[in-house]
Design a protein around this motif. Structure first.
Motif, short mmCIF file in Angstrom:
data_model
loop_
_atom_site.label_atom_id
_atom_site.label_comp_id
_atom_site.label_asym_id
_atom_site.label_seq_id
_atom_site.Cartn_x
_atom_site.Cartn_y
_atom_site.Cartn_z
N SER A 136 16.13 -118.31 -68.47
CA SER A 136 17.55 -118.01 -68.34
C SER A 136 18.38 -118.77 -69.35
O SER A 136 17.95 -119.79 -69.91
CB SER A 136 18.03 -118.37 -66.92
OG SER A 136 17.38 -117.61 -65.93
N THR A 138 22.56 -120.10 -69.60
CA THR A 138 23.85 -120.19 -68.92
C THR A 138 24.86 -120.93 -69.79
O THR A 138 24.48 -121.67 -70.71
CB THR A 138 23.72 -120.91 -67.58
OG1 THR A 138 23.29 -122.26 -67.80
CG2 THR A 138 22.71 -120.24 -66.67
N ILE A 159 18.73 -115.16 -65.60
CA ILE A 159 20.20 -115.07 -65.65
C ILE A 159 20.68 -115.18 -67.09
O ILE A 159 20.23 -116.06 -67.84
CB ILE A 159 20.84 -116.19 -64.81
CG1 ILE A 159 20.43 -116.10 -63.34
CG2 ILE A 159 22.37 -116.17 -64.94
CD1 ILE A 159 20.85 -117.31 -62.52
N ASP A 161 24.30 -115.96 -68.26
CA ASP A 161 25.64 -116.31 -67.77
C ASP A 161 26.54 -116.54 -68.97
O ASP A 161 26.28 -117.41 -69.80
CB ASP A 161 25.56 -117.56 -66.90
CG ASP A 161 26.92 -117.97 -66.38
OD1 ASP A 161 27.68 -117.08 -65.94
OD2 ASP A 161 27.24 -119.17 -66.42
N THR A 178 20.14 -110.94 -63.85
CA THR A 178 21.56 -111.01 -63.53
C THR A 178 22.38 -111.27 -64.78
O THR A 178 22.06 -112.19 -65.55
CB THR A 178 21.85 -112.14 -62.52
OG1 THR A 178 21.14 -111.88 -61.31
CG2 THR A 178 23.34 -112.25 -62.22
N GLY A 180 26.01 -112.50 -65.56
CA GLY A 180 27.07 -113.16 -64.80
C GLY A 180 28.45 -112.89 -65.29
O GLY A 180 29.30 -113.80 -65.34
N SER A 181 28.74 -111.65 -65.67
CA SER A 181 30.07 -111.25 -66.15
C SER A 181 30.13 -109.73 -66.08
O SER A 181 29.17 -109.08 -65.64
CB SER A 181 30.29 -111.71 -67.60
OG SER A 181 29.45 -110.99 -68.48
N THR A 196 21.35 -106.96 -61.69
CA THR A 196 22.72 -107.12 -61.20
C THR A 196 23.65 -107.42 -62.36
O THR A 196 23.39 -108.31 -63.17
CB THR A 196 22.80 -108.28 -60.19
OG1 THR A 196 21.95 -107.99 -59.07
CG2 THR A 196 24.22 -108.50 -59.71
N GLU A 198 27.47 -108.64 -62.54
CA GLU A 198 28.43 -109.15 -61.56
C GLU A 198 29.83 -108.60 -61.74
O GLU A 198 30.60 -108.55 -60.77
CB GLU A 198 28.44 -110.68 -61.60
CG GLU A 198 27.14 -111.31 -61.10
CD GLU A 198 27.21 -112.82 -60.98
OE1 GLU A 198 28.13 -113.44 -61.57
OE2 GLU A 198 26.32 -113.39 -60.31
#
Length: 321
Positions: A136, A138, A159, A161, A178, A180-181, A196, A198
């Protein structure tokens, strides 16, 4: 300038005003490769072996085969087990950045598919790869993914992010984890999502949005607007778009086989809701809800056509036209 192999021991720092790597740099343990001025250009290999740091006060440029600034470059930055990637400005990547395991904490904007630049975002050259298949990243600012062959890959359970993610012409994002935006798209950029997202989807791209088993706008509300300019596939069990879906083109919206849209749907083309679910109003050039249904209102213009066959229903709503 490095043309050989450099080992940075755990707990130590190698720093320079500017860094040009044409060889191999191994950052061991908690070691640090630090550019104190501007810039860090990598044309071959930087390996961060156990949670170390690659940082620069200005740009970090990972230059790949498409680089015009550094012809013949083959830049790779590989984090084998997490670490830190920090730019005081922009991370331009036309090579490959890989997080093999754990999480890399990043600072700065990421321009994937962009060439080396002394400051800011470099020219679009394509070919950039951010590989988060098994790791990931972030903390990023704006992520831009541009140019032919540029791709961002996010594996299941991983992730990306960032404050924002943009997919421009020629580029792709394949997300099983994921984001994250929200996601914006332009040109011919494409999104394949089984994970996903978000935030909302905002697209002027003519490229496909393929949401199969994933959720778009997972943290949003049914009143949010997701806008597209091309075909959308939202098929199969677990495929959910939260909010309204507004298509400014006549591209097919395929919400069949268990797909779910929790708001209104507006399109100039066919909306296929066979075996799908749409919670709000459907206004479309044509509409087929064989085996599916809505819980709101089906609104069609006088010139439009719609098909409601078999045992399908329109919930508690009405058909108007």
């Amino acid at each position: 300038t490095n043309t050989d192999t450099v080992e940075i021991a755990t707990g130590t720092t190698l720093s320079a005003d500017s860094i040009l790597n044409n060889g191999t740099i191994n950052v061991n343990g908690t070691g640090t490769l630090q550019g104190t001025g501007n810039t860090l250009d990598n044309n071959l290999a930087i390996n961060v072996l156990a949670g170390g740091t690659v940082a620069d006060a200005g740009n970090i440029n990972n230059n790949g085969a498409n680089s015009v600034a550094f012809p013949g470059a083959a830049g790779t930055i590989t984090f084998t087990n997490g670490g830190t990637l920090t730019s005081g400005d922009t991370i331009n990547n036309s090579g490959t950045i890989t997080v093999a395991a754990d999480t890399v904490t990043a600072t700065g904007d990421l321009a994937n598919g962009h060439d080396s630049a002394a400051a800011g975002v470099g020219a679009i050259v394509g070919g950039g790869v951010l590989d988060l298949s098994t790791g990931s990243m972030t903390g990023l600012g704006a992520v831009t993914n541009s140019g032919a062959g540029s791709q961002i890959i996010i594996g299941g359970g991983q992730i990306l992010d960032a404050s924002s993610v943009e997919i421009a012409s020629g580029a792709t994002v394949n997300n099983a984890g994921t984001i994250g935006s929200g996601v914006t798209m332009s040109g011919t950029g494409t999104l394949t999502n089984s994970g996903t997202v978000e935030g909302t989807l905002s697209s002027t791209s003519t490229g496909l949005v393929n949401n199969t088993g994933g959720t778009i706008n997972s943290l949003g509300a049914a009143s949010d607007d997701n806008t597209v300019n091309g075909a959308v596939t939202n098929t199969g069990a677990g495929s959910v778009i939260v909010g309204n879906l507004i298509n400014s083109s006549s591209g097919l919206i395929n919400n069949s086989g268990g797909g779910s849209i929790t708001g209104d749907v507006t399109s100039g083309g066919l909306v296929n809701n066979q075996g799908g679910s749409i919670a709000g109003t459907v206004t479309a050039g044509s509409f087929d809800t064989s085996g599916g249904g809505t819980t709101g209102t089906l609104g069609v213009t006088d010139a439009a056509t719609h098909t409601v066959t078999g045992s399908s229903t329109i919930g508690t709503g009405t058909v108007v036209g």
